[in-house]
Design an enzyme around this catalytic site. Structure first.
Site, mmCIF file in Angstrom:
data_model
loop_
_atom_site.group_PDB
_atom_site.id
_atom_site.type_symbol
_atom_site.label_atom_id
_atom_site.label_comp_id
_atom_site.label_asym_id
_atom_site.label_seq_id
_atom_site.Cartn_x
_atom_site.Cartn_y
_atom_site.Cartn_z
ATOM 1 N N ASN A 126 2.521 8.094 2.977
ATOM 2 C CA ASN A 126 2.527 7.502 1.653
ATOM 3 C C ASN A 126 2.392 8.575 0.575
ATOM 4 O O ASN A 126 3.382 8.964 -0.033
ATOM 5 C CB ASN A 126 1.419 6.463 1.532
ATOM 6 C CG ASN A 126 1.468 5.704 0.225
ATOM 7 O OD1 ASN A 126 2.317 5.970 -0.611
ATOM 8 N ND2 ASN A 126 0.562 4.769 0.041
ATOM 9 N N ASP A 127 1.188 9.078 0.369
ATOM 10 C CA ASP A 127 0.960 10.008 -0.731
ATOM 11 C C ASP A 127 1.851 11.248 -0.669
ATOM 12 O O ASP A 127 2.232 11.786 -1.704
ATOM 13 C CB ASP A 127 -0.514 10.442 -0.741
ATOM 14 C CG ASP A 127 -1.425 9.295 -1.156
ATOM 15 O OD1 ASP A 127 -0.938 8.398 -1.865
ATOM 16 O OD2 ASP A 127 -2.598 9.299 -0.768
ATOM 17 N N VAL A 128 2.196 11.672 0.557
ATOM 18 C CA VAL A 128 2.977 12.910 0.682
ATOM 19 C C VAL A 128 4.435 12.718 0.265
ATOM 20 O O VAL A 128 5.207 13.665 0.266
ATOM 21 C CB VAL A 128 2.931 13.470 2.116
ATOM 22 C CG1 VAL A 128 1.516 13.846 2.488
ATOM 23 C CG2 VAL A 128 3.507 12.492 3.109
ATOM 24 N N THR A 129 4.824 11.467 -0.085
ATOM 25 C CA THR A 129 6.186 11.231 -0.550
ATOM 26 C C THR A 129 6.210 10.837 -2.020
ATOM 27 O O THR A 129 7.266 10.541 -2.562
ATOM 28 C CB THR A 129 6.832 10.072 0.239
ATOM 29 O OG1 THR A 129 6.073 8.876 -0.019
ATOM 30 C CG2 THR A 129 6.826 10.347 1.726
ATOM 31 N N ALA B 250 -5.321 8.296 -1.786
ATOM 32 C CA ALA B 250 -5.645 8.904 -3.070
ATOM 33 C C ALA B 250 -5.890 7.835 -4.133
ATOM 34 O O ALA B 250 -6.273 8.145 -5.249
ATOM 35 C CB ALA B 250 -4.531 9.841 -3.511
#
Lengths: 465, 102
Positions: free
Chosen positions: A394-397, A435
């Site tokens: 999720n956050d890494v995209t 996050a």
């Protein structure tokens, strides 16, 4: 019984073999040989220790028994553990190294004559300093790793635990450890030694509880580093080169991994350690509360999109590990490949709960490692790919990291998933990632959300292909 | 004047940190998990100290208040050594190259 000089040379040999063991990991082809060097180094170190003590009395039998008992437990765990549980296993192993260092230090403190360190109550100053540092770092490693283990295992909540006055309290305890070591060395008091251990256990516990679940890659690497420094401290006490070399190797290895993980999140090391990330981001949360339209689809739509693609990039994340979807994913990819579709995998440095977590899971599912790429290697390919299949990440995209300076993850390197012609996003709900921020990717024109369990969805897509 | 042996050990320590630094940077990121498990296994070379501690008891009493900690440390380190190396081996055995296209 062999001379001290000869055994020191053998310890040097095993230290060199340990260096070669790490060197072997520079590529998968040489890695197995490297592991063999490591085992050889360990056998040499243990054998030389037996020969140099020259004590083959009843105590020797008990040593063998304890090695056998510990070894069988270790071997049993190593064969039984599922690959998805590697982060917990590594955290658990770190705690054992820490505790072993503490025990050796206690033993040396109670009976310094056995180690040629002087008499009880009159231990050589240098040895006492090294011993107490080794014991303190070992104790911190132990209690810190236990907390990390409980958080990873889900026994303890993964969310950060913070309270008022946390940082001043930790600072006071850390200073008191230094003061305790100073007085321990001047007075040789055994009471101070025990207090030092208790306080060190306490600080290890307090340092890790405020750190959130997704920061675990940093925490595990950091504890890896600590276990190395603890071993080195004991190595100085015992005047043993193998331990000093190994401690330094492991210490710097863990430090480098922590650095790589921090860089992958664009956060400073202290920012992670001080913890509490994601708990106080009111500004970004309130603005994203409004409902925005998303396109959601089913396995049929996803299969259609992929069948008509010529290249697909898969982005796995922690969710894939949770759903144990790696084998189902691999089957889906096999089907795609039969249709002459080019498939590659893109791995973000902090995907998962420990460094290299995703790579191991994909390797377990028989994905060849030359189809798996790191962020820098593959990020430019997204623009030319037809479909990005995001599974459990999720956050890494999140493109917000590139566009919104207000965002807490601004500046974090992310995978340029949104540049793909279309994006398939497997996720259980629209809830934000760890996050605590909304992912803009959900609302893009070209994104199709697939709301389901990662494993089930992947299997359904395979059926529809 | 004699040089204190501690200085020699300190030299070994500092040089090993540098060796570790360069060796670990050359480790490929896909093998970072095996790296952690193998460093775990090798840091259990602390078993060397544990064995000396365990053998410190005399022949009348194998277990005294100091050697018992040695024996406990032996067991803990042995779990790590066997567990660490074997799980690393198990992981490394899974890393395979793409089969040549038939």
């Amino acid at each position: 019984m062999i001379s001290a000089n000869l055994s020191a040379l053998f310890y040097l040999v095993s230290g060199v073999l340990f260096i070669l063991a790490l060197r072997g990991l520079s590529s998968p082809e040489t890695s197995r040989q490297g592991n063999f060097f490591g085992i050889l180094g360990m056998i040499i170190a243990v054998t030389v220790t037996f020969l140099s003590t020259g004590n083959f009395s009843s105590g020797f039998i008990f040593v063998l028994i304890f090695i056998l008992v510990g070894g069988s437990i270790g071997a049993f765990i190593a064969y039984k553990i599922p690959m998805t549980a590697m982060p917990e296993l590594v955290a658990g192993f770190h705690s054992l190294v820490g505790l072993a260092a503490v025990f050796v230090a206690i033993s040396a403190f109670l009976n310094p004559e056995a180690f040629n360190l002087g008499k009880p109550g009159n231990i050589k100053l240098g040895s006492l300093i090294e011993m107490s540092i080794g014991a303190a770092v070992g104790a911190i490693t132990f209690s810190g790793s236990v907390i990390a283990f409980l958080k990873l295992q889900g026994i303890m909540s993964g969310s950060p635990i913070t309270f008022k006055g946390q940082h001043p309290l930790n600072a006071i305890i850390l200073i008191s450890i230094i003061v305790l070591i100073y007085f321990l060395c001047t007075t040789q008091s055994s009471n101070l030694f025990w207090i030092l251990l208790v306080v060190s256990f306490l600080i290890g516990f307090l340092l890790i509880i405020p750190i959130g679940g997704a920061d675990m890659p940093v925490v595990i690497s950091m504890l890896n580093s600590y276990s190395g420094w603890a071993a080195a401290g004991i190595g100085f006490t015992l005047e043993n080169t193998a331990l000093i070399i190994t401690g330094a190797l492991v210490g710097s290895s863990g430090a480098i991994l922590s650095y790589i993980m921090c860089k992958g999140m664009n956060r400073s090391f202290f920012n992670v350690i001080l913890g509490g990330f994601g708990a106080t981001d009111d500004a970004s949360n309130s603005s994203s509360k409004e409902q925005r339209p998303v396109k959601s689809g089913n396995a049929d739509d996803a299969a259609f999109l992929m069948k008509n693609a010529s290249s697909v990039i898969i982005v796995p994340g922690y969710g894939m590990a949770v759903a144990q979807a790696q084998h189902a994913l691999r089957e889906m990819v096999d089907t795609l490949k039969k249709n002459d579709i080019k498939v590659s995998y893109a791995i973000h440095p902090v995907a998962g709960r420990m460094p290299g977590h995703m790579n191991v899971l994909l390797a377990e599912a028989n994905v060849p490692y030359d189809e798996v790429f790191e962020l820098e290697e593959i990020n430019n390919d997204f623009a030319n790919a037809d479909v990005a299949f995001v599974i459990g990440a999720n956050d890494v995209t999140n493109p917000v990291a590139k566009t919104d300076p207000q965002s807490p993850i601004y500046g974090m390197p992310v995978l340029d998933v949104e540049k793909c012609k279309s994006v398939l996003f497997v996720k259980r709900s629209l809830s934000p990632g760890y996050a605590g921020i909304d992912n803009d990717l959900f609302y893009k024109e070209n994104t199709l959300m697939l709301f389901a369990d990662a494993k089930k969805m992947t299997e359904d897509i395979t059926k529809n292909l | 004047m004699e040089i204190d042996p501690l200085i020699f050990r300190l030299s070994i320590f500092i040089l090993s940190i540098f060796v570790g630094y360069y060796v670990v940077w050359s480790v490929t990121p896909s093998l970072h998990t095996p790296l952690m498990s193998v460093t775990n296994a090798i840091s259990s070379v602390i078993i060397v100290g544990a064995i000396i501690a365990g053998l410190s008891g005399n022949s009348d009493s194998v277990f005294n208040n100091s050697s018992i900690f040695g024996f406990l440390a032996i067991a803990l380190a042995a779990i790590n050594i066997f567990g660490g190396f074997l799980v690393t081996q198990r992981m490394l055995a899974m890393y395979k190259k793409k089969k040549k296209d038939k």
